[in-house]
Design an enzyme around this catalytic site. Structure first.
Site, short mmCIF file in Angstrom:
data_model
loop_
_atom_site.label_atom_id
_atom_site.label_comp_id
_atom_site.label_asym_id
_atom_site.label_seq_id
_atom_site.Cartn_x
_atom_site.Cartn_y
_atom_site.Cartn_z
CE1 TYR A 169 -17.37 10.56 -15.59
CE2 TYR A 169 -16.90 10.58 -13.23
CZ TYR A 169 -17.25 9.90 -14.38
OH TYR A 169 -17.48 8.55 -14.32
CE LYS B 250 -13.62 7.28 -18.03
NZ LYS B 250 -13.87 8.57 -17.42
CG ASP C 71 -10.53 15.39 -14.99
OD1 ASP C 71 -9.90 14.85 -15.92
OD2 ASP C 71 -11.46 14.83 -14.39
NE ARG D 94 -2.77 0.41 3.46
CZ ARG D 94 -1.99 0.70 4.51
NH1 ARG D 94 -1.33 1.83 4.56
NH2 ARG D 94 -1.89 -0.14 5.53
C1 LIG Z 1 -14.30 8.97 -16.10
C2 LIG Z 1 -13.90 10.29 -15.61
C3 LIG Z 1 -13.61 10.51 -14.26
C4 LIG Z 1 -13.72 9.41 -13.21
O1 LIG Z 1 -12.80 8.39 -13.43
P1 LIG Z 1 -13.04 6.87 -12.99
O2 LIG Z 1 -11.84 6.19 -13.47
O3 LIG Z 1 -14.31 6.42 -13.64
O4 LIG Z 1 -13.19 6.88 -11.52
C5 LIG Z 1 -13.19 11.77 -13.87
N1 LIG Z 1 -13.10 12.78 -14.75
C6 LIG Z 1 -13.40 12.62 -16.07
C7 LIG Z 1 -13.27 13.78 -16.99
C8 LIG Z 1 -13.81 11.37 -16.53
O5 LIG Z 1 -14.12 11.22 -17.83
#
Ligand SMILES: *Cc1c(COP(=O)(O)O)cnc(C)c1O
Length: 409
Positions: free
Chosen positions: A99, A202, A177, A47
């Site tokens: 998001y 993604k 982000d 961890r």
């Molecule tokens: C999918 C997404 C998230 C969250 O990510 P997870 O891996 O699903 O927890 C946060 N910000 C954006 C822009 C996203 O597309």
């Protein structure tokens, strides 16, 4: 110093094995033998640290031009860790269009634990300056601004340089982000951001195989706060999945080039289709190169959205696609289509949703690496089904004229 695409493939030396393997090993070990009770080992418990995770963390720190990276079990685990560096009473100014899961985490969890959130249009620099400065709130400046480089699902561009400059004017951190853009198209830390977050689920992993989150920072103290959260909440990414993301990153440039080329072609097709009222993709409007330069971007990525004309049921188009999968998520090699109001943005109250422009007619596409003609043909036959549902032959020019006139009216 090698160039970016070379860095993607072998930016970090693979030197902790004696086999000559070209890839770093996956360390499936939760604990480590120490030499003596007084030893201060680099690795003691997974961890707190794992060499496979460490490799990925160094890899993303290098690509985002940061000093330290952190890998989490999901994008939201990463966002949770970042927000945990703030204290009750701290105020965070948040971009209007974020998001859905992040919106919910902020407003249904952190707001109940003493953080304050102010939603603002981050493209309205006057409003942003007022919100961050807190001049309407007795001069109490915000602790941070939080936004997404390209908003989801309307693809509005947030200018990292300008937003970060306003944040820094008042000593606030700029948190970005960068999921939709990736370091291939923009490195926000170079433009003034302090913290970069990825849902590596993604584009970075890129194959719809893993949930993963990454954070990159510049500042030591911020880094220590995030390491504390990683080690204490324990939302770490498992070694095998760290390796999945590491491998995904190696082909990021190839995938993203193809995805955005396909997205541009799909957007141009949609723009000309009589059943489409609006297309949301920056690549089809105005002076493309100027827009890119002005925002420090190398491209607009592979996600776009569009609205069907009123009276057309978008679910008929979506339910009849065969090449596109009807699915949430984005950024993978396969093309995905979804209806935000029902599938990704239902967390937002309908009124809020409409206010930010996510209508009931809005469809989001994540364009993959298939032959773009197959994607366009797939959409075309989906639209034909919508024509049929209206009792219209899809090729009837008369009807096209009528629909177009109605939309114009
Ligand atoms: C999918 C997404 C998230 C969250 O990510 P997870 O891996 O699903 O927890 C946060 N910000 C954006 C822009 C996203 O597309």
């Amino acid at each position: 110093m090698t160039r970016f695409n070379t860095q993607l493939v072998h930016g970090l030396p693979v030197n902790d094995n004696n086999t000559g393997a070209v890839n770093p090993p996956i360390y499936n070990s939760s604990t480590y033998t120490v030499e003596s009770v007084n030893a201060m080992p680099r690795w003691d418990y997974a961890r707190s640290g794992n060499p496979t995770r460490d490799f990925l963390e160094k890899q993303i720190a290098q690509l985002e031009h940061g000093t330290r990276g952190f890998a989490f079990a999901s994008g939201l685990a990463a966002i949770h860790a970042v927000l945990s560096i703030f204290k009750p009473g701290d105020r965070i100014v948040v971009g209007k269009n974020i998001y859905g899961g992040t919106y919910s985490l902020f407003n249904e969890y952190f707001a109940e634990r003493g953080l304050e959130f102010d939603s603002v249009d981050t493209a309205d620099y006057k409003a942003l300056d007022a919100a961050i400065s807190g001049r309407d709130r007795g001069g109490r400046a915000a602790s941070a601004v939080y936004f997404e480089t390209l908003t989801n699902p309307l693809l509005q561009i947030n200018n990292v340089n300008r937003i970060s400059a306003i944040a820094h004017r008042y000593g606030a951190l700029s948190i970005v982000d960068n999921t939709f853009v990736t370091p291939y198209l923009q490195q926000p830390l170079d433009l003034g951001a302090d913290i970069v977050i990825h849902s590596a689920t993604k584009y970075l992993a890129g194959h719809s195989e893993v949930n993963a989150g990454l954070v990159v920072v510049l500042d030591d103290e911020v880094g220590n706060g995030i390491y504390f959260a990683q080690n204490r909440f324990g939302g770490v990414l498992a070694p095998t999945e760290c390796n999945d993301v590491r491998r995904g990153i190696q082909t990021l440039a190839l995938r993203m080039e193809c995805q955005q080329r396909n997205a541009q072609a799909v957007a141009e097709y949609l723009l000309a289709h009589p059943l489409v009222r609006a297309v949301h993709y920056p690549g089809v409007y105005g002076d493309r190169n100027h827009l890119l330069a002005e925002n420090g971007l190398k491209g607009f990525g592979g996600v776009l959205s569009f609205e069907v004309v009123p009276g057309v049921d978008p679910s008929i188009v979506l339910d009849n696609l065969h090449v596109f999968h009807l699915a949430v998520s984005l950024g993978a090699v396969e093309s995905l289509a979804e209806l935000p109001c029902r599938m990704t943005h239902f967390e937002l109250p309908r009124e809020e949703r409409l206010k930010v422009g996510i209508t009931d007619e809005l469809v989001r596409l994540s364009v993959g690496i298939e032959d773009v003609s197959d994607l366009i043909e797939d959409l075309g036959q989906g639209f034909d089904k919508a024509f049929e549902a209206l009792g219209i032959d899809g090729v009837s020019g008369q009807v096209l004229d009528r629909l177009t006139t109605e939309v114009a009216a």
